[in-house]
Design a protein around this motif. Structure first.
Motif, PDB file in Angstrom:
ATOM      1  N   THR A 273      -7.391   0.925  -8.873  1.00 29.74           N
ATOM      2  CA  THR A 273      -6.892  -0.209  -8.089  1.00 29.74           C
ATOM      3  C   THR A 273      -7.106  -1.517  -8.832  1.00 29.74           C
ATOM      4  OG1 THR A 273      -7.379   1.002  -6.061  1.00 29.74           O
ATOM      5  CG2 THR A 273      -7.045  -1.367  -5.864  1.00 29.74           C
TER       6      THR A 273
ATOM      7  N   GLY B   4      -2.580  -7.240  -0.826  1.00 33.11           N
ATOM      8  CA  GLY B   4      -2.628  -5.975  -0.096  1.00 33.11           C
ATOM      9  C   GLY B   4      -3.572  -4.973  -0.742  1.00 33.11           C
TER      10      GLY B   4
ATOM     11  N   GLY C  44      -6.756  -3.231   0.851  1.00 31.59           N
ATOM     12  CA  GLY C  44      -6.790  -1.778   0.848  1.00 31.59           C
ATOM     13  C   GLY C  44      -8.054  -1.221   0.232  1.00 31.59           C
TER      14      GLY C  44
ATOM     15  N   ASN D  88     -10.953  -1.777   2.635  1.00 31.66           N
ATOM     16  CA  ASN D  88     -10.891  -0.792   3.718  1.00 31.66           C
ATOM     17  C   ASN D  88     -11.277   0.602   3.226  1.00 31.66           C
ATOM     18  OD1 ASN D  88     -10.191  -2.535   5.724  1.00 31.66           O
ATOM     19  ND2 ASN D  88      -7.998  -2.135   5.602  1.00 31.66           N
ATOM     20  N   PHE D  89     -10.852   0.963   2.033  1.00 30.00           N
ATOM     21  CA  PHE D  89     -11.168   2.275   1.476  1.00 30.00           C
ATOM     22  C   PHE D  89     -12.672   2.442   1.284  1.00 30.00           C
ATOM     23  CE2 PHE D  89     -11.692   5.065  -2.227  1.00 30.00           C
ATOM     24  CZ  PHE D  89     -11.083   6.206  -1.736  1.00 30.00           C
TER      25      PHE D  89
ATOM     26  N   ARG E  73     -11.300  -1.838  10.271  1.00 30.60           N
ATOM     27  CA  ARG E  73     -10.335  -1.707   9.182  1.00 30.60           C
ATOM     28  C   ARG E  73      -8.953  -2.198   9.584  1.00 30.60           C
ATOM     29  NH1 ARG E  73      -9.602   3.566   7.978  1.00 30.60           N
ATOM     30  NH2 ARG E  73     -10.765   4.269   9.786  1.00 30.60           N
TER      31      ARG E  73
ATOM     32  N   ALA F 242      -6.793  -5.421   8.064  1.00 25.53           N
ATOM     33  CA  ALA F 242      -5.403  -5.291   7.602  1.00 25.53           C
ATOM     34  C   ALA F 242      -4.492  -6.278   8.334  1.00 25.53           C
ATOM     35  CB  ALA F 242      -4.918  -3.859   7.813  1.00 25.53           C
TER      36      ALA F 242
ATOM     37  N   VAL G 259      -1.701  -2.497   1.187  1.00 22.66           N
ATOM     38  CA  VAL G 259      -2.839  -2.093   2.014  1.00 22.66           C
ATOM     39  C   VAL G 259      -3.025  -0.579   1.978  1.00 22.66           C
ATOM     40  CG1 VAL G 259      -3.651  -1.980   4.407  1.00 22.66           C
ATOM     41  CG2 VAL G 259      -2.751  -4.114   3.509  1.00 22.66           C
ATOM     42  N   PHE G 260      -1.929   0.168   1.835  1.00 26.82           N
ATOM     43  CA  PHE G 260      -2.010   1.626   1.901  1.00 26.82           C
ATOM     44  C   PHE G 260      -2.183   2.304   0.535  1.00 26.82           C
ATOM     45  CE2 PHE G 260       0.385   0.348   5.675  1.00 26.82           C
ATOM     46  CZ  PHE G 260      -0.429   0.900   6.640  1.00 26.82           C
TER      47      PHE G 260
ATOM     48  N   GLN H 195      -5.630   4.182  -0.418  1.00 26.48           N
ATOM     49  CA  GLN H 195      -5.805   5.442   0.311  1.00 26.48           C
ATOM     50  C   GLN H 195      -4.904   6.521  -0.270  1.00 26.48           C
ATOM     51  OE1 GLN H 195      -5.380   2.498   1.917  1.00 26.48           O
ATOM     52  NE2 GLN H 195      -7.384   2.225   2.842  1.00 26.48           N
TER      53      GLN H 195
END
Length: 125
Positions: free
Chosen positions: A15, A42, A46, A49-50, A79, A83, A105-106, A109
């Protein structure tokens, strides 16, 4: 349960490499600045959150392994709130592409799938 730390660290590294490339694109390609900046924002949300999900999964696993009767959660509300906060920031500031921000954001994951497959194949060799 297998140790998830190598996968989490690999996804974080990939990332960060993507974010560095996007920032390079931001600096060099002026026509796509909104997309690259939105995707970078994003990706940042992400990866946060991960990693937060990884911490929560680790705590739940320890709680179950120690046979503690504590109630647990995976931090879904936190989370999704983060977002939504990033998405609202992208809408409010016109320099960010909303679509790229939501897609970013996705991505961490989704990166966990090929990274997990790669690491499991690598460990079996």
């Amino acid at each position: 349960m297998d140790n998830m730390t190598p996968m989490i660290n690999a996804v974080t590294r990939v990332t960060f490499v993507l974010m560095a490339g996007l920032l390079m694109g931001y600096a060099l390609h002026h026509e796509t600045r909104a997309v690259t900046l939105g995707m970078t924002l994003g990706l940042l949300a992400g990866i946060v959150n991960f990693r937060y999900l990884a911490v929560k999964v680790r705590r739940v696993a320890e709680s179950v392994a120690n046979n503690e009767g504590k109630a647990f959660s995976l931090g879904f509300v936190t989370r999704i709130s983060f977002a939504i906060l990033v998405t609202m920031f992208s809408v409010k500031i016109e320099h960010f592409s909303l679509e790229a921000t939501i897609a970013g954001v996705f991505i961490p994951q989704l990166l966990s799938i090929p990274v997990g497959i790669y690491l499991s194949v690598k460990n079996k060799m």
